[in-house]
Write an enzyme that holds these catalytic residues in place. Sequence first.
Site, PDB file in Angstrom:
ATOM      1  N   LYS A  46       4.107  -1.249   3.000  1.00 56.48           N
ATOM      2  CA  LYS A  46       4.520  -0.553   4.484  1.00 56.48           C
ATOM      3  C   LYS A  46       4.622   1.108   4.028  1.00 56.48           C
ATOM      4  O   LYS A  46       4.672   1.475   3.152  1.00 56.48           O
ATOM      5  CB  LYS A  46       5.797  -0.914   5.128  1.00 56.48           C
ATOM      6  CG  LYS A  46       7.060  -0.765   4.293  1.00 56.48           C
ATOM      7  CD  LYS A  46       7.580   0.688   4.084  1.00 56.48           C
ATOM      8  CE  LYS A  46       8.738   0.944   3.285  1.00 56.48           C
ATOM      9  NZ  LYS A  46       9.212   2.319   3.139  1.00 56.48           N
TER      10      LYS A  46
ATOM     11  N   CYS B  75       8.042   2.097  -7.316  1.00 54.33           N
ATOM     12  CA  CYS B  75       9.191   3.377  -7.071  1.00 54.33           C
ATOM     13  C   CYS B  75       8.117   4.351  -6.108  1.00 54.33           C
ATOM     14  O   CYS B  75       8.049   5.459  -6.647  1.00 54.33           O
ATOM     15  CB  CYS B  75       9.576   3.654  -8.276  1.00 54.33           C
ATOM     16  SG  CYS B  75      10.691   2.994  -9.068  1.00 54.33           S
TER      17      CYS B  75
ATOM     18  N   LEU C 195       6.734   2.294  -0.925  1.00 58.34           N
ATOM     19  CA  LEU C 195       5.910   1.371  -0.133  1.00 58.34           C
ATOM     20  C   LEU C 195       6.466   0.106   0.179  1.00 58.34           C
ATOM     21  O   LEU C 195       5.845  -0.689   0.889  1.00 58.34           O
ATOM     22  CB  LEU C 195       4.721   1.411  -0.908  1.00 58.34           C
ATOM     23  CG  LEU C 195       3.790   2.472  -0.946  1.00 58.34           C
ATOM     24  CD1 LEU C 195       2.511   2.225  -1.517  1.00 58.34           C
ATOM     25  CD2 LEU C 195       3.306   3.396   0.296  1.00 58.34           C
TER      26      LEU C 195
ATOM     27  N   GLY D  16       7.423  -2.332  -1.896  1.00 57.55           N
ATOM     28  CA  GLY D  16       6.727  -3.632  -2.603  1.00 57.55           C
ATOM     29  C   GLY D  16       7.797  -4.707  -2.948  1.00 57.55           C
ATOM     30  O   GLY D  16       7.495  -6.038  -2.612  1.00 57.55           O
TER      31      GLY D  16
ATOM     32  N   ASP E 243      14.842  -3.513   3.594  1.00 59.85           N
ATOM     33  CA  ASP E 243      13.741  -3.577   4.303  1.00 59.85           C
ATOM     34  C   ASP E 243      12.940  -5.021   4.688  1.00 59.85           C
ATOM     35  O   ASP E 243      11.890  -5.086   5.100  1.00 59.85           O
ATOM     36  CB  ASP E 243      12.570  -2.598   3.523  1.00 59.85           C
ATOM     37  CG  ASP E 243      13.005  -1.123   3.487  1.00 59.85           C
ATOM     38  OD1 ASP E 243      13.802  -0.780   4.196  1.00 59.85           O
ATOM     39  OD2 ASP E 243      12.389  -0.572   2.550  1.00 59.85           O
TER      40      ASP E 243
END
Length: 255
Positions: free
Chosen positions: A6, A97, A100, A102, A137
């Site tokens: 994202k 890190c 995004l 992950g 998230d």
Amino acid sequence: MKAYAKANIFLKLTGFDSRKYHLLESRFILLKDVFDELELVDKESDSKKEFEIISNFKCENNIIQKAYLLLSKRYNNELKELFSKKSLKLTKNIPVCAGLGGGSSDCASFLLLMNETLNLKLNLQELINLSIQLGSDIAFFLSGFHSANVSGCGEIIEEFEDDIPNLKWTFPQISCQTKAVYDEFDRGIFDFQKNNNQAQIYKKLSTKELLQNFKNKELNDLFTPCATLYPKMKSYLQEDFFLSGSGSSVFKVDR
């Protein structure tokens, strides 16, 4: 199963909740070209682990392990039977890190994979309720939305009909530690009311409009503290790149 990355188009910090966690307002968009992959594979006969992750990166204390333990409280027998014969293979492509999401995306995909494979029949809200216990998230990745306004601590998701331009990405070889960047933000001078007022404007605008009309520092409250902590990030701030999350991934509109 693909676990997509994202990007945060804007990220405004607006206060703290009762746990002293940061409250935020943000636009999340899904990046369909950047993804990890999860799949179930046959377990090696000599493996003694109850739950084994085979991966191209270090998995200790991985959020997927935490998701497995959380699911085990309700579905211990089903999980034990499955993972007596299978291992989870995780192929990491999303930079770590890097802002995004992950790890959160991997966790969401694991929950979806278990729901599907074991026929747990958990609906979206039940999955989101589980995810809140694991990370902030994850709910966005469970939603499947391509674009959403995200608030609270990341658990409130509102789908947004967006106009997203092509973005050109740069992935600096800098590992930005999320907690350290937030702590640096807290050491600065900030106005939560002003941030919230800005966020109410931003959340009505398309991604295209946001990137055309606002500066990088305006859109992401974490860019300045990120550049303070990691001096190599200052050049991206000065060259009008936009920052995703707490860094280090940066982007521009591909004109």
